[in-house]
Scaffold this motif. Structure first.
Motif, PDB file in Angstrom:
ATOM      1  N   THR A  41     -14.741  11.019  29.706  1.00  0.00           N
ATOM      2  CA  THR A  41     -15.813  10.197  29.159  1.00  0.00           C
ATOM      3  C   THR A  41     -16.792   9.809  30.255  1.00  0.00           C
ATOM      4  N   LEU A  42     -18.000   9.493  29.844  1.00  0.00           N
ATOM      5  CA  LEU A  42     -19.003   9.027  30.809  1.00  0.00           C
ATOM      6  C   LEU A  42     -18.519   7.769  31.522  1.00  0.00           C
ATOM      7  N   ALA A  43     -17.914   6.859  30.781  1.00  0.00           N
ATOM      8  CA  ALA A  43     -17.416   5.619  31.382  1.00  0.00           C
ATOM      9  C   ALA A  43     -16.324   5.908  32.412  1.00  0.00           C
TER      10      ALA A  43
ATOM     11  N   TRP B 292     -16.072   8.623  34.287  1.00  0.00           N
ATOM     12  CA  TRP B 292     -16.730   9.158  35.483  1.00  0.00           C
ATOM     13  C   TRP B 292     -17.535   8.083  36.204  1.00  0.00           C
ATOM     14  N   GLN B 293     -18.130   7.154  35.456  1.00  0.00           N
ATOM     15  CA  GLN B 293     -18.827   6.028  36.085  1.00  0.00           C
ATOM     16  C   GLN B 293     -17.839   5.196  36.892  1.00  0.00           C
ATOM     17  N   THR B 294     -16.674   4.970  36.309  1.00  0.00           N
ATOM     18  CA  THR B 294     -15.633   4.206  37.001  1.00  0.00           C
ATOM     19  C   THR B 294     -15.264   4.872  38.311  1.00  0.00           C
TER      20      THR B 294
ATOM     21  N   GLY C 273     -16.944   7.135  40.051  1.00  0.00           N
ATOM     22  CA  GLY C 273     -18.084   7.152  40.970  1.00  0.00           C
ATOM     23  C   GLY C 273     -18.305   5.818  41.659  1.00  0.00           C
ATOM     24  N   LEU C 274     -18.241   4.750  40.885  1.00  0.00           N
ATOM     25  CA  LEU C 274     -18.415   3.416  41.468  1.00  0.00           C
ATOM     26  C   LEU C 274     -17.266   3.071  42.412  1.00  0.00           C
TER      27      LEU C 274
ATOM     28  N   LEU D 294     -19.911  -3.099  43.614  1.00  0.00           N
ATOM     29  CA  LEU D 294     -19.611  -1.817  42.964  1.00  0.00           C
ATOM     30  C   LEU D 294     -18.224  -1.810  42.318  1.00  0.00           C
TER      31      LEU D 294
ATOM     32  N   ALA E 268     -16.984  -1.353  38.302  1.00  0.00           N
ATOM     33  CA  ALA E 268     -16.151  -0.156  38.101  1.00  0.00           C
ATOM     34  C   ALA E 268     -14.895  -0.499  37.319  1.00  0.00           C
TER      35      ALA E 268
ATOM     36  N   ILE F  23     -15.835  -1.477  33.672  1.00  0.00           N
ATOM     37  CA  ILE F  23     -16.184  -0.301  32.878  1.00  0.00           C
ATOM     38  C   ILE F  23     -14.922   0.496  32.561  1.00  0.00           C
TER      39      ILE F  23
END
Length: 118
Positions: A4-6, A8-10, A12-13, A54, A58, A61
Motif C-alpha cells: 500500500t502507499l501508506a 511505503w510512506q511508512t 520511506g519516512l 519524520l 511514520a 501512518i
C-alpha cells in the motif's frame, strides 16, 4: 502492508528518520570529537528533532495502515541496521565485519516471525 502507499510512506519516512538519528547518535564521535560533550549533545538534540518530525508521522501512518506495534518496531530495527552499516563503513571508516551479516540474518528471522501471521 508494504504493497500500500501508506506502507511505503511508512518505510520511506522511517528510512529518512533513521539517517537523522544515526547522525544524532554517532556523528558527533567523528565530527565533534574535540568539542565538549554538552555541545555535542545540543547539536545531537537539534538533529534528533528532525528525526522525530519524520518518525512520529511514520509510525502514525503505519499503524493506521494496519501495522501492529511489533511490526513497526521490527521494521524500524531492520531500517536502522540498513542505515547504520553504510554509515559505519563510509562515514566513520569502520571496517566491514561479518557480524553485520549475522545481525542482518537475525533481523530477517525477526521479520519472518513478526510478519508471518499478517
Amino acid at each position: 502492508m508494504f504493497s500500500t502507499l501508506a506502507g511505503w510512506q511508512t518505510v520511506g519516512l522511517l528510512l529518512l528518520s533513521n539517517v537523522f538519528m544515526t547522525f544524532a547518535w554517532y556523528g558527533h564521535l567523528k565530527g565533534l570529537s574535540t568539542k565538549a560533550w554538552w555541545i555535542a549533545a545540543l547539536i545531537s538534540w537539534g538533529i534528533a528533532l528532525f528525526e522525530y518530525l519524520l518518525q512520529v508521522p511514520a509510525n502514525r501512518i503505519g499503524h493506521g495502515a494496519g501495522f501492529t506495534l511489533a511490526q513497526l518496531k521490527i521494521t524500524q530495527e531492520v531500517i536502522t541496521l540498513a542505515v547504520f552499516v553504510p554509515f559505519s563503513l563510509y562515514y566513520m571508516g569502520e571496517p566491514l565485519k561479518l557480524d553485520f551479516l549475522w545481525a542482518g540474518l537475525c533481523l530477517m528471522g525477526a521479520v519472518y516471525f513478526i510478519f508471518r501471521s499478517a
